[in-house]
Design an enzyme around this catalytic site. Structure first.
Site, PDB file in Angstrom:
ATOM      1  N   PHE A 157       0.817  -1.225   0.000  1.00 42.99           N
ATOM      2  CA  PHE A 157       0.000   0.000   0.000  1.00 42.99           C
ATOM      3  C   PHE A 157       0.845   1.268   0.000  1.00 42.99           C
ATOM      4  O   PHE A 157       0.361   2.342  -0.366  1.00 42.99           O
ATOM      5  CB  PHE A 157      -0.971   0.004   1.189  1.00 42.99           C
ATOM      6  CG  PHE A 157      -0.376   0.506   2.476  1.00 42.99           C
ATOM      7  CD1 PHE A 157       0.266  -0.359   3.351  1.00 42.99           C
ATOM      8  CD2 PHE A 157      -0.438   1.849   2.801  1.00 42.99           C
ATOM      9  CE1 PHE A 157       0.827   0.110   4.529  1.00 42.99           C
ATOM     10  CE2 PHE A 157       0.113   2.326   3.983  1.00 42.99           C
ATOM     11  CZ  PHE A 157       0.748   1.452   4.846  1.00 42.99           C
ATOM     12  N   LYS A 158       2.111   1.150   0.413  1.00 40.54           N
ATOM     13  CA  LYS A 158       2.946   2.354   0.483  1.00 40.54           C
ATOM     14  C   LYS A 158       3.147   3.004  -0.884  1.00 40.54           C
ATOM     15  O   LYS A 158       3.517   4.165  -0.980  1.00 40.54           O
ATOM     16  CB  LYS A 158       4.276   2.042   1.142  1.00 40.54           C
ATOM     17  CG  LYS A 158       4.096   1.742   2.627  1.00 40.54           C
ATOM     18  CD  LYS A 158       5.399   1.746   3.396  1.00 40.54           C
ATOM     19  CE  LYS A 158       5.152   1.532   4.882  1.00 40.54           C
ATOM     20  NZ  LYS A 158       4.733   0.148   5.201  1.00 40.54           N
ATOM     21  N   ASP A 159       2.894   2.237  -1.957  1.00 48.68           N
ATOM     22  CA  ASP A 159       2.959   2.804  -3.306  1.00 48.68           C
ATOM     23  C   ASP A 159       2.020   4.001  -3.464  1.00 48.68           C
ATOM     24  O   ASP A 159       2.333   4.948  -4.179  1.00 48.68           O
ATOM     25  CB  ASP A 159       2.556   1.752  -4.347  1.00 48.68           C
ATOM     26  CG  ASP A 159       3.642   0.701  -4.549  1.00 48.68           C
ATOM     27  OD1 ASP A 159       4.829   1.034  -4.382  1.00 48.68           O
ATOM     28  OD2 ASP A 159       3.285  -0.443  -4.885  1.00 48.68           O
TER      29      ASP A 159
END
Ligand SMILES: *Cc1c(COP(=O)(O)O)cnc(C)c1O
Length: 434
Positions: free
Chosen positions: A106-108
């Protein structure tokens, strides 16, 4: 949009300043001075909106006139080229798959949006920006993917030699162009110390612009609120009351959810799911916040002993009772995590990664007592990122998506340094031509 520091409400800055500073000079975190609220009508028709329209409406609500709509539209289009689907696991339990981006976590989302905002803000400056990020693995690759080939921005990723997995190392060192991987002879803490020193080096900062890209940056929380709205749009037809379970480490994802709720999104409860790094569940139980050294687990992105977003949560919920009412929390061991990964795989043919599995456990344990109609847990990473854990737990060899294999076939390019401040300064100076 104006923001204040959690350590001083009178310290007010523009979005641009908050994005480049990351952390306020007084050590506080930035939060919006006012949280905008959507009208009830917005939620009545939200399920008829196109995904990118939902993201754009939420972005505009936050950011106001600080960034023109056409620019926001471009940034959103560039970041959200991948799906963030809802998948039903069983009964009223769903997962929100946040791992379809370039580095499969999710850090994308946050890294890509932050890169877009920075690229927009530096257009009218004639200095290049140098982003410094220390990483124990995953944050660095998301930042690299987000900033790759963004004009005017150099990225220096500091990672500890021999202490990231071979696949993670490939994801850090195979980009090229404006992304420089620096292999430090030391630990993650050494990398972080070097990064902090660079950011606070006044003399160096008068010569070149240095900025951080860590998870405390408000530019990462803004887009992380978007998918709470879009998932609600998908789920509202399944019921009228909602609990979101968020596998948490630094509590950025959860804080983004709390902000979405404050903007009017009708989420009834949040569940902060943790591994044995249980500072937050302890806090809810005792009312006393006691940070402690982190412990290594199989859900390693949540191995945090002093969650950086805790200060933001305290500002959003000044009353302990209200916080306790809206947020539930529970922690789980690695053994329990492995057992549930196997159970869900065998019963429902769904493969969870160790972080999502902790989220599932907490949701399953809490949903009855909360009495909500719909439960969602966030799947924060693709299971193939944790292949060895999954393979040993499920006694099989899980499939690795092509996107991850791409990194494997490229050659590693990293600049080796000792744990020495002058060496990193020298590298940055060379890249900046001074
Ligand atoms: C970073 C991360 C988390 C924790 O997210 P926070 O916002 O720090 O709470 C959970 N799962 C994965 C896979 C992560 O990379």
């Amino acid at each position: 949009m104006k923001l204040y520091s959690t350590r001083n409400p009178k310290h007010i800055v523009s979005l641009q300043e908050a994005v480049f500073k990351g952390l306020a000079d007084d050590g506080g975190l930035y939060l919006p001075t006012e949280i905008p609220v959507f009208e009830a009508d917005f939620f009545k028709q939200i399920h008829q909106m196109h995904l990118q329209e939902i993201y754009l409406e939420v972005a505009k609500k936050w950011i106001g006139s600080a960034v023109p709509e056409t620019e926001l539209r471009k940034i959103i289009k560039r970041v959200f080229y991948f799906d963030i689907p809802i998948v039903q696991i069983h009964d009223n339990i769903f997962t929100l798959e946040l791992f379809h981006g370039p580095t499969l976590a999710f850090k994308d989302v946050g890294a890509g949006f932050m890169a877009g905002l920075m690229a927009y803000f530096i257009k009218d400056q004639n200095k290049e920006i140098n982003i410094v990020v220390a990483t124990s693995g995953d944050t660095g690759s998301a930042v690299a993917a987000g900033f790759y080939d963004v004009p005017g921005i150099n990225v220096f990723i500091l990672y500890p030699k021999g202490k990231v997995s071979p696949l993670q190392e490939k994801q850090l060192t195979t980009w090229g162009k404006n992304i420089k991987a620096v292999e430090v002879e030391g630990t993650f803490d050494d990398c972080q110390a070097l990064a902090k020193k660079l950011l606070s080096d006044r003399a160096l900062n008068t010569q070149i612009n240095i900025s951080s890209a860590n998870s405390i940056n408000i530019a990462r929380l803004i887009p992380q609120s978007f998918y709470y709205f879009s998932s609600y749009a998908d789920l509202k037809l399944f019921g009228n009351s909602f609990a979101y379970s968020v596998p948490s480490g630094n509590f950025g994802n959860l804080t983004a959810g709390l902000l979405a709720k404050k903007m009017g999104l009708p989420i009834d409860f949040f569940i902060a799911a943790t591994n044995v790094n249980d500072v937050f569940p302890n806090y809810l139980q005792t009312g006393t916040y006691t940070p402690k050294p982190s412990v290594e687990t199989i859900s390693n992105a949540m191995d945090v002993g002093n969650p950086s977003n805790f200060e933001r949560m305290m500002d959003l919920y000044p009353e302990f009772e209200k916080l306790k009412q809206n947020i539930k929390s529970k922690h789980y061991t690695d053994d329990a995590t492995r057992v549930i990964i196997k159970e869900v795989f065998e019963k429902y043919s769904y493969t969870m990664d160790p972080h999502g599995a902790v989220g599932y456990l907490a949701l399953r344990d809490k949903i009855k007592e909360l009495g909500v109609e719909v439960g969602v847990f966030l799947e924060t990473a693709h299971p193939a990122k944790f292949k060895s854990v999954l393979d040993s737990t499920l006694n099989t060899s899980i499939e690795v998506p092509e996107r991850l294999n791409v990194f494997d076939s490229k050659p590693k390019v990293a600049i080796p340094i000792r744990n020495n401040y002058d060496e990193i300064v020298q590298i940055i100076k060379v890249v900046n031509g001074i």
